[in-house]
Design a protein around this motif. Structure first.
Motif, PDB file in Angstrom:
ATOM      1  N   ARG A 160      31.324  -6.940 -47.763  1.00  0.00           N
ATOM      2  CA  ARG A 160      31.931  -8.257 -47.958  1.00  0.00           C
ATOM      3  C   ARG A 160      31.754  -9.134 -46.733  1.00  0.00           C
ATOM      4  N   SER A 161      30.742  -8.856 -45.910  1.00  0.00           N
ATOM      5  CA  SER A 161      30.540  -9.648 -44.712  1.00  0.00           C
ATOM      6  C   SER A 161      30.080 -11.054 -45.084  1.00  0.00           C
ATOM      7  N   VAL A 162      30.209 -11.963 -44.138  1.00  0.00           N
ATOM      8  CA  VAL A 162      29.898 -13.370 -44.343  1.00  0.00           C
ATOM      9  C   VAL A 162      28.641 -13.709 -43.553  1.00  0.00           C
ATOM     10  N   ALA A 163      27.744 -14.485 -44.148  1.00  0.00           N
ATOM     11  CA  ALA A 163      26.521 -14.911 -43.469  1.00  0.00           C
ATOM     12  C   ALA A 163      26.402 -16.423 -43.547  1.00  0.00           C
ATOM     13  N   VAL A 164      25.870 -17.014 -42.475  1.00  0.00           N
ATOM     14  CA  VAL A 164      25.676 -18.465 -42.421  1.00  0.00           C
ATOM     15  C   VAL A 164      24.247 -18.741 -41.977  1.00  0.00           C
ATOM     16  N   PRO A 165      23.711 -19.931 -42.279  1.00  0.00           N
ATOM     17  CA  PRO A 165      22.375 -20.285 -41.776  1.00  0.00           C
ATOM     18  C   PRO A 165      22.359 -20.325 -40.257  1.00  0.00           C
ATOM     19  N   SER A 166      21.230 -19.967 -39.669  1.00  0.00           N
ATOM     20  CA  SER A 166      21.120 -19.964 -38.207  1.00  0.00           C
ATOM     21  C   SER A 166      21.413 -21.348 -37.634  1.00  0.00           C
ATOM     22  N   ALA A 167      21.016 -22.413 -38.365  1.00  0.00           N
ATOM     23  CA  ALA A 167      21.221 -23.771 -37.878  1.00  0.00           C
ATOM     24  C   ALA A 167      22.690 -24.167 -37.854  1.00  0.00           C
ATOM     25  N   ALA A 168      23.563 -23.381 -38.498  1.00  0.00           N
ATOM     26  CA  ALA A 168      24.985 -23.718 -38.526  1.00  0.00           C
ATOM     27  C   ALA A 168      25.708 -23.281 -37.259  1.00  0.00           C
ATOM     28  N   VAL A 169      25.094 -22.417 -36.442  1.00  0.00           N
ATOM     29  CA  VAL A 169      25.746 -21.857 -35.256  1.00  0.00           C
ATOM     30  C   VAL A 169      25.353 -22.669 -34.028  1.00  0.00           C
ATOM     31  N   GLN A 170      26.348 -23.058 -33.232  1.00  0.00           N
ATOM     32  CA  GLN A 170      26.126 -23.773 -31.988  1.00  0.00           C
ATOM     33  C   GLN A 170      26.863 -23.066 -30.856  1.00  0.00           C
ATOM     34  N   MET A 171      26.238 -23.022 -29.689  1.00  0.00           N
ATOM     35  CA  MET A 171      26.864 -22.407 -28.519  1.00  0.00           C
ATOM     36  C   MET A 171      27.627 -23.479 -27.749  1.00  0.00           C
ATOM     37  N   ILE A 172      28.915 -23.247 -27.546  1.00  0.00           N
ATOM     38  CA  ILE A 172      29.779 -24.155 -26.793  1.00  0.00           C
ATOM     39  C   ILE A 172      30.477 -23.340 -25.709  1.00  0.00           C
ATOM     40  N   SER A 173      30.217 -23.691 -24.448  1.00  0.00           N
ATOM     41  CA  SER A 173      30.793 -22.967 -23.302  1.00  0.00           C
ATOM     42  C   SER A 173      30.466 -21.482 -23.372  1.00  0.00           C
ATOM     43  N   GLY A 174      29.253 -21.185 -23.839  1.00  0.00           N
ATOM     44  CA  GLY A 174      28.811 -19.791 -23.849  1.00  0.00           C
ATOM     45  C   GLY A 174      29.289 -18.982 -25.034  1.00  0.00           C
ATOM     46  N   ARG A 175      29.970 -19.603 -25.995  1.00  0.00           N
ATOM     47  CA  ARG A 175      30.468 -18.886 -27.164  1.00  0.00           C
ATOM     48  C   ARG A 175      29.917 -19.507 -28.438  1.00  0.00           C
ATOM     49  N   PRO A 176      29.664 -18.689 -29.488  1.00  0.00           N
ATOM     50  CA  PRO A 176      29.154 -19.243 -30.741  1.00  0.00           C
ATOM     51  C   PRO A 176      30.280 -19.882 -31.560  1.00  0.00           C
ATOM     52  N   TYR A 177      29.971 -21.030 -32.145  1.00  0.00           N
ATOM     53  CA  TYR A 177      30.926 -21.757 -32.983  1.00  0.00           C
ATOM     54  C   TYR A 177      30.237 -22.191 -34.274  1.00  0.00           C
ATOM     55  N   VAL A 178      31.030 -22.314 -35.318  1.00  0.00           N
ATOM     56  CA  VAL A 178      30.590 -22.881 -36.585  1.00  0.00           C
ATOM     57  C   VAL A 178      31.520 -24.046 -36.909  1.00  0.00           C
ATOM     58  N   PHE A 179      30.954 -25.146 -37.378  1.00  0.00           N
ATOM     59  CA  PHE A 179      31.752 -26.335 -37.666  1.00  0.00           C
ATOM     60  C   PHE A 179      32.243 -26.297 -39.114  1.00  0.00           C
ATOM     61  N   VAL A 180      33.563 -26.206 -39.281  1.00  0.00           N
ATOM     62  CA  VAL A 180      34.197 -26.113 -40.598  1.00  0.00           C
ATOM     63  C   VAL A 180      34.689 -27.491 -41.010  1.00  0.00           C
ATOM     64  N   ARG A 181      34.398 -27.860 -42.240  1.00  0.00           N
ATOM     65  CA  ARG A 181      34.781 -29.182 -42.753  1.00  0.00           C
ATOM     66  C   ARG A 181      36.288 -29.285 -42.880  1.00  0.00           C
ATOM     67  N   THR A 182      36.822 -30.422 -42.424  1.00  0.00           N
ATOM     68  CA  THR A 182      38.244 -30.726 -42.553  1.00  0.00           C
ATOM     69  C   THR A 182      38.387 -32.059 -43.281  1.00  0.00           C
ATOM     70  N   ALA A 183      39.634 -32.464 -43.474  1.00  0.00           N
ATOM     71  CA  ALA A 183      39.879 -33.723 -44.176  1.00  0.00           C
ATOM     72  C   ALA A 183      39.369 -34.917 -43.392  1.00  0.00           C
ATOM     73  N   THR A 184      39.311 -34.808 -42.078  1.00  0.00           N
ATOM     74  CA  THR A 184      38.915 -35.941 -41.237  1.00  0.00           C
ATOM     75  C   THR A 184      37.569 -35.753 -40.564  1.00  0.00           C
ATOM     76  N   GLY A 185      36.925 -34.625 -40.760  1.00  0.00           N
ATOM     77  CA  GLY A 185      35.644 -34.388 -40.101  1.00  0.00           C
ATOM     78  C   GLY A 185      35.290 -32.917 -40.078  1.00  0.00           C
ATOM     79  N   PHE A 186      35.128 -32.379 -38.863  1.00  0.00           N
ATOM     80  CA  PHE A 186      34.781 -30.971 -38.702  1.00  0.00           C
ATOM     81  C   PHE A 186      35.566 -30.380 -37.530  1.00  0.00           C
ATOM     82  N   LYS A 187      35.861 -29.103 -37.660  1.00  0.00           N
ATOM     83  CA  LYS A 187      36.527 -28.374 -36.587  1.00  0.00           C
ATOM     84  C   LYS A 187      35.603 -27.270 -36.104  1.00  0.00           C
ATOM     85  N   ALA A 188      35.396 -27.197 -34.789  1.00  0.00           N
ATOM     86  CA  ALA A 188      34.574 -26.145 -34.207  1.00  0.00           C
ATOM     87  C   ALA A 188      35.378 -24.843 -34.202  1.00  0.00           C
TER      88      ALA A 188
END
Length: 384
Positions: free
Chosen positions: A310-338
């Motif tokens: 039941r693991s989760v997979a995302v496209p490689s382009a969805a992952v961004q490194m911020i301060s040395g850590r991987p983040y994915v941007f999740v859609r919110t009501a006002t935009g996106f949350k890292a």
């Protein structure tokens, strides 16, 4: 208490109270803020990127859901783009004759029923004449039937005459329908009694033209090939051991010259190819934008699902490194949350996420670097 002493203490108490009210609040306010834990976010901390729907569209950011189910691995192999077998039609000459008109060239779009060519021949004249003769016989039979009905109503003609007239009218209408169907099977009228039109059987694009204006052609000669390339097929060959792990519906990733697209396996042949002794496999991908060309060689990754995972997979382009850590941007009501995530293995163009996502989120799958830049702007504004 002594009244004299009380009168002396009141002015001093008032002076102390006034002095306390005029003290600077900076020290006490800072202490209170620190006690509540309301500290300013440090640079590099994940924040929310506020974007409107129009800004998201203008930035080319696509929003999708992660893939849930896990991937056990991928089979990498070369493949070829081919036209969808259901979307390619050969347009042949229904009768022999001379080509007097060709209305489409290579690459031009056609609609279903559009005229592609006009053939002139004696057979076309015969078919058109048969329709005209059948129409005239049907009109005469109808007139006779009406006359016999009137005479029978006036008790002038016997019943057998009206029965015979009705039968003749029915037979004439049947002959007319048959003549029309024979003409329709050739493509229909071409504007003159000795001409018929050759029409497109499907909507699409002309991908081959073997006819020349003025050419004398036999019946069944190929004139055009029309293809609807909104969907194309990806053909590949697997060794029997690998083919046993692939099922219809399995996901594939097609890549070539900076292009990337996902598709689904539609056929795993139960028969080996007699020449190569390999298993033919066909997948289907969307080509509404004309990204892929028939005959093009591409690279394919066939993703193998992991049973019970039941693991989760995302496209490689969805992952961004911020301060040395991987983040994915999740859609919110006002935009996106890292959202911070923990990554697992990489399979083709996907990365397994071992923690941080449930799979129910909607994430930025493309151009997520734009959101990372937006966070940098937000941090700069906060520092100012």
């Amino acid at each position: 208490m002594n009244p004299t002493l009380l009168r002396a203490l009141v002015p001093a108490t008032i002076a102390l109270a006034v002095g306390g009210c005029g003290r600077s609040p900076k020290a006490s306010d800072t202490s209170a803020t620190e006690d509540r834990g309301e500290k300013k976010a440090a640079p590099g901390d994940p924040q929310i990127a506020v974007l409107s729907g129009q800004q998201i569209s203008d930035a080319g950011i696509e929003v999708t859901r992660p893939t849930v189910g896990g991937v056990a691995g991928a089979i990498e192999l070369p493949a070829t783009i081919e036209g969808d077998p259901q979307g390619v039609q050969v347009v042949s000459a229904p009768i022999g004759g001379r080509l007097v008109s060709l209305t489409r060239n290579l690459g031009q779009a056609v609609g279903r029923g559009d005229t592609l060519a006009v053939i002139e021949s004696r057979e076309a004249a015969s078919l058109n004449a048969e329709v005209e003769a059948a129409r005239a016989r049907a009109a005469l039979a109808s007139t006779n039937l009406r006359r016999e009905q009137r005479l029978f109503a006036e008790r002038v003609s016997p019943e057998q005459d009206i029965v015979a007239a009705r039968t003749a009218a029915i037979e004439a209408n049947i002959a007319l329908r048959l003549a029309r169907q024979r003409l329709s099977a050739t493509g229909g009228n071409g504007g003159a009694l000795n001409r018929i039109a050759v029409r497109a059987p499907i909507a699409g694009e002309v991908i081959a033209r073997s006819a020349t204006l003025g050419q004398q052609i036999p019946a069944d000669a190929e004139l055009f090939r029309v293809a609807n390339l909104a969907k194309v097929s990806v053909t590949m060959s697997l060794v029997p051991a690998d083919a046993g792990r692939v099922r219809p519906g399995a996901r594939i990733e097609v890549t070539s010259a900076g292009r990337h697209q996902e598709g689904r396996v539609t056929l795993v042949s139960p028969i080996l190819d007699e020449t190569t002794r390999l298993v033919p496999v066909i997948a289907s991908i969307d080509n509404a934008g004309g990204t892929w060309r028939v005959g093009e060689n591409v690279s394919v990754s066939v993703l193998l699902p992991a049973a019970g995972n039941r693991s989760v997979a995302v496209p490689s382009a969805a992952v961004q490194m911020i301060s040395g850590r991987p983040y994915v941007f999740v859609r919110t009501a006002t935009g996106f949350k890292a959202t911070p995530v923990t990554l697992g293995r990489t399979n083709g163009g996907s990365i397994t996420v071992t923690s941080g996502l449930t799979g129910d989120e909607r994430i930025a799958s493309t151009n997520s670097f734009t959101l990372k830049s937006e966070l940098g702007k937000s941090e700069a504004r906060d520092e100012d």
